[in-house]
Design an enzyme around this catalytic site. Sequence first.
Site, short mmCIF file in Angstrom:
data_model
loop_
_atom_site.label_atom_id
_atom_site.label_comp_id
_atom_site.label_asym_id
_atom_site.label_seq_id
_atom_site.Cartn_x
_atom_site.Cartn_y
_atom_site.Cartn_z
N GLY A 156 -5.78 62.94 -0.66
CA GLY A 156 -7.03 62.89 0.26
C GLY A 156 -8.26 62.22 -0.04
N TYR A 174 -5.72 79.82 5.27
CA TYR A 174 -6.62 78.98 3.97
C TYR A 174 -6.83 79.66 2.68
CZ TYR A 174 -10.00 75.53 2.45
OH TYR A 174 -10.58 74.76 1.80
N VAL A 175 -7.17 80.79 2.69
CA VAL A 175 -7.71 81.39 1.64
C VAL A 175 -6.42 81.86 0.63
CG1 VAL A 175 -8.28 83.82 0.62
CG2 VAL A 175 -9.59 82.49 2.48
P1 NAD Z 1 -12.23 66.05 4.40
O1 NAD Z 1 -11.75 66.52 5.41
O2 NAD Z 1 -13.52 65.18 4.27
O3 NAD Z 1 -10.98 65.24 3.35
C1 NAD Z 1 -9.76 65.79 3.39
C2 NAD Z 1 -8.72 64.60 3.16
O4 NAD Z 1 -7.43 65.10 3.23
C3 NAD Z 1 -9.15 63.70 4.47
O5 NAD Z 1 -9.01 62.38 4.32
C4 NAD Z 1 -7.55 63.91 5.33
O6 NAD Z 1 -6.98 62.96 6.04
C5 NAD Z 1 -6.87 64.37 3.84
N1 NAD Z 1 -5.64 64.99 4.30
C6 NAD Z 1 -5.52 66.29 5.15
N2 NAD Z 1 -4.15 66.62 5.70
C7 NAD Z 1 -3.46 65.73 4.61
C8 NAD Z 1 -2.09 65.55 4.41
N3 NAD Z 1 -1.22 66.50 5.05
N4 NAD Z 1 -1.58 64.57 3.71
C9 NAD Z 1 -2.36 63.74 3.09
N5 NAD Z 1 -3.58 63.98 3.23
C10 NAD Z 1 -4.42 64.93 4.06
O7 NAD Z 1 -12.44 67.44 3.41
P2 NAD Z 1 -13.15 67.74 1.98
O8 NAD Z 1 -14.41 68.74 2.19
O9 NAD Z 1 -13.43 66.56 1.48
O10 NAD Z 1 -12.28 68.43 1.46
C11 NAD Z 1 -11.40 68.01 0.27
C12 NAD Z 1 -10.74 69.40 -0.55
O11 NAD Z 1 -11.61 70.24 -0.95
C13 NAD Z 1 -9.58 70.07 0.53
O12 NAD Z 1 -8.61 70.61 -0.37
C14 NAD Z 1 -10.54 71.36 0.82
O13 NAD Z 1 -9.90 72.22 1.30
C15 NAD Z 1 -11.35 71.51 -0.19
N6 NAD Z 1 -12.70 72.29 -0.03
C16 NAD Z 1 -13.58 71.90 0.57
C17 NAD Z 1 -14.76 72.41 0.57
C18 NAD Z 1 -16.13 71.89 1.19
O14 NAD Z 1 -17.22 72.60 1.29
N7 NAD Z 1 -15.91 70.53 1.67
C19 NAD Z 1 -14.93 73.72 0.05
C20 NAD Z 1 -13.79 74.45 -0.16
C21 NAD Z 1 -12.59 73.43 -0.69
#
Ligand code: NAD
Length: 235
Positions: A8, A138-139
């Site tokens: 990611g 998701y949860v």
């Molecule tokens: P984001 O959408 O900006 O980044 C997520 C990245 O994961 C993207 O670049 C996407 O292309 C990549 N991705 C998605 N599916 C994929 C796959 N199948 N294979 C390879 N890459 C894949 O989101 P973020 O907010 O930076 O999230 C990062 C992590 O943090 C995630 O796991 C998300 O669930 C978790 N998260 C974020 C928050 C928040 O508040 N932003 C809260 C809780 C959890």
Amino acid sequence: MKTAVVTGGGSGIGAAVAQRLRTDGYQVATLDLKPPTGDDHTYGADVTDPVAVDKALNAIRQQLGPVTVLVNAAGLDGFKRFTNLTFAAWQRVIDVNLNGVFHCIQAALPDMLNARWGRIVNISSSSAHSGQPFMAHYVAAKSAVNGVTKALALELGLSGITVNAVPPGFIDTPMLRAAEERGVLGGTIQQHIERTPVRRVGRAEDIAAACAFLISDEAGYITGQILGVNGGRNT
Ligand code: NAD
């Protein structure tokens, strides 16, 4: 120099973790569905595809040496009332957030076992702590990631490998902004800030700082922990 893989790494939290680890002196490879152009050592792979993950990990090994640090940040959110949630949507969210973690750990672990040193940090979610309406899939996936973290910590401690999770809460990334735009956040970001004890939205760098600490040598006695980084929203 240690080699770290950040899944990611093309956006948000993963990109910030990759940048922080580069600054801290690691060789960093990012793995993403949409790898950023112009960065060194970016690999395109879907974490749900074990063949693609293995291929990317082998290429990284050849280019940068054994992978002893893995940060699983690739993630996909989803918002659906449970009565409207299709099994296909359930499966895709479980596949990316949970099975993707399985494939990436499986692919990287042999290098860590050989080195008798390793660091795994799984980015889960504060929603695993609080629950979240319309996000049952998701949860469920993120709760399971916390569970895997605890089980592997016990299994791998003897091999010098620590396994921890960082559940972010309310971090300003494209994922959060998209949720706000779709009206599924349960309020605007500003309204959420007013309910957040530290009165600000989190930054991707806040998560990167926690990861950098857990990966450092001085955190070698910390394993199996779920280190919430959420401005006090879930204590
Ligand atoms: P984001 O959408 O900006 O980044 C997520 C990245 O994961 C993207 O670049 C996407 O292309 C990549 N991705 C998605 N599916 C994929 C796959 N199948 N294979 C390879 N890459 C894949 O989101 P973020 O907010 O930076 O999230 C990062 C992590 O943090 C995630 O796991 C998300 O669930 C978790 N998260 C974020 C928050 C928040 O508040 N932003 C809260 C809780 C959890």
